[in-house]
Write a protein that holds these residues in place. Structure first.
Motif, PDB file in Angstrom:
ATOM      1  N   THR A 169       0.843  -1.202   0.000  1.00 24.00           N
ATOM      2  CA  THR A 169       0.000   0.000   0.000  1.00 24.00           C
ATOM      3  C   THR A 169       0.878   1.251   0.000  1.00 24.00           C
ATOM      4  N   LYS A 170       2.064   1.122   0.556  1.00 24.19           N
ATOM      5  CA  LYS A 170       2.919   2.275   0.840  1.00 24.19           C
ATOM      6  C   LYS A 170       3.838   2.566  -0.359  1.00 24.19           C
ATOM      7  N   TYR A 171       5.155   2.390  -0.199  1.00 24.45           N
ATOM      8  CA  TYR A 171       6.067   2.809  -1.280  1.00 24.45           C
ATOM      9  C   TYR A 171       5.947   1.968  -2.542  1.00 24.45           C
ATOM     10  N   LEU A 172       5.729   0.662  -2.400  1.00 22.93           N
ATOM     11  CA  LEU A 172       5.736  -0.163  -3.608  1.00 22.93           C
ATOM     12  C   LEU A 172       4.634   0.283  -4.558  1.00 22.93           C
ATOM     13  N   GLY A 173       3.433   0.485  -4.026  1.00 27.66           N
ATOM     14  CA  GLY A 173       2.341   1.021  -4.836  1.00 27.66           C
ATOM     15  C   GLY A 173       2.614   2.489  -5.150  1.00 27.66           C
ATOM     16  N   GLY A 174       2.829   3.251  -4.098  1.00 23.64           N
ATOM     17  CA  GLY A 174       3.376   4.600  -4.243  1.00 23.64           C
ATOM     18  C   GLY A 174       2.431   5.720  -4.621  1.00 23.64           C
ATOM     19  N   HIS A 175       1.155   5.436  -4.821  1.00 22.70           N
ATOM     20  CA  HIS A 175       0.254   6.483  -5.283  1.00 22.70           C
ATOM     21  C   HIS A 175      -1.005   6.632  -4.425  1.00 22.70           C
ATOM     22  N   ASN A 176      -0.987   6.056  -3.224  1.00 25.42           N
ATOM     23  CA  ASN A 176      -2.143   6.149  -2.335  1.00 25.42           C
ATOM     24  C   ASN A 176      -3.446   5.736  -3.016  1.00 25.42           C
ATOM     25  N   LEU A 217       1.256   6.188   4.171  1.00 27.59           N
ATOM     26  CA  LEU A 217       2.576   6.754   3.898  1.00 27.59           C
ATOM     27  C   LEU A 217       3.094   6.200   2.587  1.00 27.59           C
ATOM     28  N   GLY A 218       4.181   6.813   2.130  1.00 22.67           N
ATOM     29  CA  GLY A 218       4.926   6.223   1.013  1.00 22.67           C
ATOM     30  C   GLY A 218       4.484   6.672  -0.371  1.00 22.67           C
ATOM     31  N   GLY A 219       3.376   7.368  -0.481  1.00 24.93           N
ATOM     32  CA  GLY A 219       2.891   7.761  -1.800  1.00 24.93           C
ATOM     33  C   GLY A 219       3.536   9.055  -2.288  1.00 24.93           C
ATOM     34  N   VAL A 220       3.224   9.413  -3.513  1.00 21.65           N
ATOM     35  CA  VAL A 220       3.786  10.633  -4.099  1.00 21.65           C
ATOM     36  C   VAL A 220       3.241  11.891  -3.409  1.00 21.65           C
ATOM     37  N   GLU A 221       2.088  11.760  -2.744  1.00 23.22           N
ATOM     38  CA  GLU A 221       1.511  12.896  -2.030  1.00 23.22           C
ATOM     39  C   GLU A 221       1.991  12.883  -0.574  1.00 23.22           C
ATOM     40  N   SER A 222       2.446  14.011  -0.071  1.00 21.53           N
ATOM     41  CA  SER A 222       2.895  14.082   1.324  1.00 21.53           C
ATOM     42  C   SER A 222       1.707  13.991   2.272  1.00 21.53           C
ATOM     43  N   LEU A 223       1.880  13.176   3.329  1.00 21.17           N
ATOM     44  CA  LEU A 223       0.832  12.992   4.332  1.00 21.17           C
ATOM     45  C   LEU A 223       1.433  13.167   5.725  1.00 21.17           C
TER      46      LEU A 223
END
Ligand SMILES: *Cc1c(COP(=O)(O)O)cnc(C)c1O
Length: 388
Positions: A200-207, A329-335
């Motif tokens: 869900t996080k960095y591997l997917g990366g897009h929330n 966490l981990g997506g291109v959008e800051s959270l």
């Protein structure tokens, strides 16, 4: 894809799924949206029978996940928690597992409120302290489950050392590699048996999807996990498998930018008068900095920090315009999140405070936005909060 010359990780990522469907030459793996597959004749199979057992789109993802983690096999699940749940039946009642004391709240809840009912014994130990780990090993201990960096306090465990310790007692090591991904850290190369991801996080990366991965070094263990994946059935569907493959292609360039932004923001926060402490393993004063330099190729893009005055927390969260106040966490959008109420709300307050998840702590997942816009947003929120 495996030629004599070992391919760069970026190459494997960019080309994941290419050539999977050799019949049509599709560059993007097709979404095989089929529950079942017909058999050519009695006793024959195309290799695909039923999508819980094996689906071609998920298979392309699983092959990629194994390749990037230097694993022999990898498996995809409907969430990170489904991934963890699906390997815990490797253990029996009264088996004992040593688990990092600072870890994802959902993992804690799974051990503490679900698998405790099946008498799976767990000790929460600061795995950054090897003596403590060794002290907690008993005759029923079967595994060490490590998060590094930990969520949310960014504590660093020496993976090579913990894996060696585990081997000397014939224990299995399981590493949750969600925060760094194989782009920055490869636990199997450092001796781990099983790697877990909340994809869900960095591997997917897009929330935009929820998914989990288990990668495993040993083929025999891989067969057991394959059996459990099919028996439990918490598999990732073909649409989300496709979306995850698509996300993976840009893992390297996303992480490079996210880390670059995070370094700048961590340095800025570190000097800010309203900030008490910054937890980022890329800061030289971080206690895990040296180990990170030894075992990881990057520091990641997760930053936790405490504000000096807890009354600032709600004000800052309300005043941020650009950075979203949201879990994950981990997506291109800051959270940004408030761990003591959100991600770690299920950990009893006393335990939380003891390990440092206080009511002054915020956790920032840095995205790929322009870093000056992110700093401007934080500055405005901190100043605005102070003047209120
Ligand atoms: C989010 C997360 C999980 C759980 O994954 P889901 O995909 O939300 O089920 C596990 N471990 C870590 C470190 C996480 O951040």
């Amino acid at each position: 894809m495996r030629e004599e010359k070992e391919l760069k990780l970026d190459t494997i990522l960019a080309r994941c799924g290419v050539n999977f469907d050799s019949k049509t030459g599709a560059i993007s793996v097709p979404v095989y949206q089929s529950a079942t597959f017909s058999h050519p004749s009695k006793g024959e199979s195309t290799g695909y029978d039923y999508s819980r057992s094996l689906n071609p789109t998920r298979e392309a993802l699983e092959k990629t996940a194994a390749e990037i983690e230097n694993a022999s096999r990898a498996f995809a699940y409907s969430s990170g928690m489904a991934a963890i749940t699906s390997i815990l039946p490797l253990f029996r009642s009264n088996d004992h597992i040593i688990v990092s004391d600072d870890l994802y709240g959902g993992t804690y809840r799974l051990f503490d409120q679900v698998f405790s009912q099946f008498d799976l014994r767990v000790s929460y130990v600061p795995t950054d302290n090897l003596e403590e780990v060794e002290k907690n090993i008993n005759k029923n201990t079967r595994a060490i489950f490590v998060e590094t960096p930990t969520n949310p306090l960014m504590k660093i465990t020496d993976l090579k050392a913990v894996n060696e310790l585990a081997k000397s007692y014939d224990l299995m090591t399981i590493v949750d590699n969600t925060f760094l991904t194989p782009y920055f850290q490869k636990p199997i190369q450092l001796g781990a048996d099983i790697v877990i991801h909340s994809a869900t996080k960095y591997l997917g990366g897009h929330n935009d999807l929820v998914a989990g991965i288990v990668a495993v070094k040993d083929e025999k263990l891989g067969e057991k996990i394959e059996f459990l994946q099919n028996s439990i059935g918490a598999v990732l569907g073909p649409q989300d498998s496709w979306l995850l493959l698509r996300g993976l292609k840009t893992l390297g360039i996303r992480l490079d930018r996210q880390e670059q932004n995070a370094k700048e923001i961590a340095g800025w926060l570190d000097k800010h008068p309203l900030i008490e402490k910054v937890f980022y393993p890329g800061l030289p004063e971080h206690p895990g900095y040296e180990i990170m330099n030894k075992q990881a190729q990057g520091y990641g893009a997760m930053i936790s920090f405490t504000v000096k005055d807890r009354s600032l927390v709600p004000k800052v969260l309300n005043k941020l315009n650009l950075i979203s106040f949201a879990e994950s966490l981990g997506g291109v959008e800051s959270l940004i999140t408030f761990p003591s109420e959100q991600t770690h709300g299920d950990i009893p307050k006393e335990t939380r405070e003891k390990i440092g998840i206080t009511d002054e702590l915020l956790r920032l997942s840095v995205g790929i936005e322009g870093v000056s816009d992110l700093i401007y947003d934080l500055e405005k929120a901190l100043e605005g909060g102070k003047n209120q």
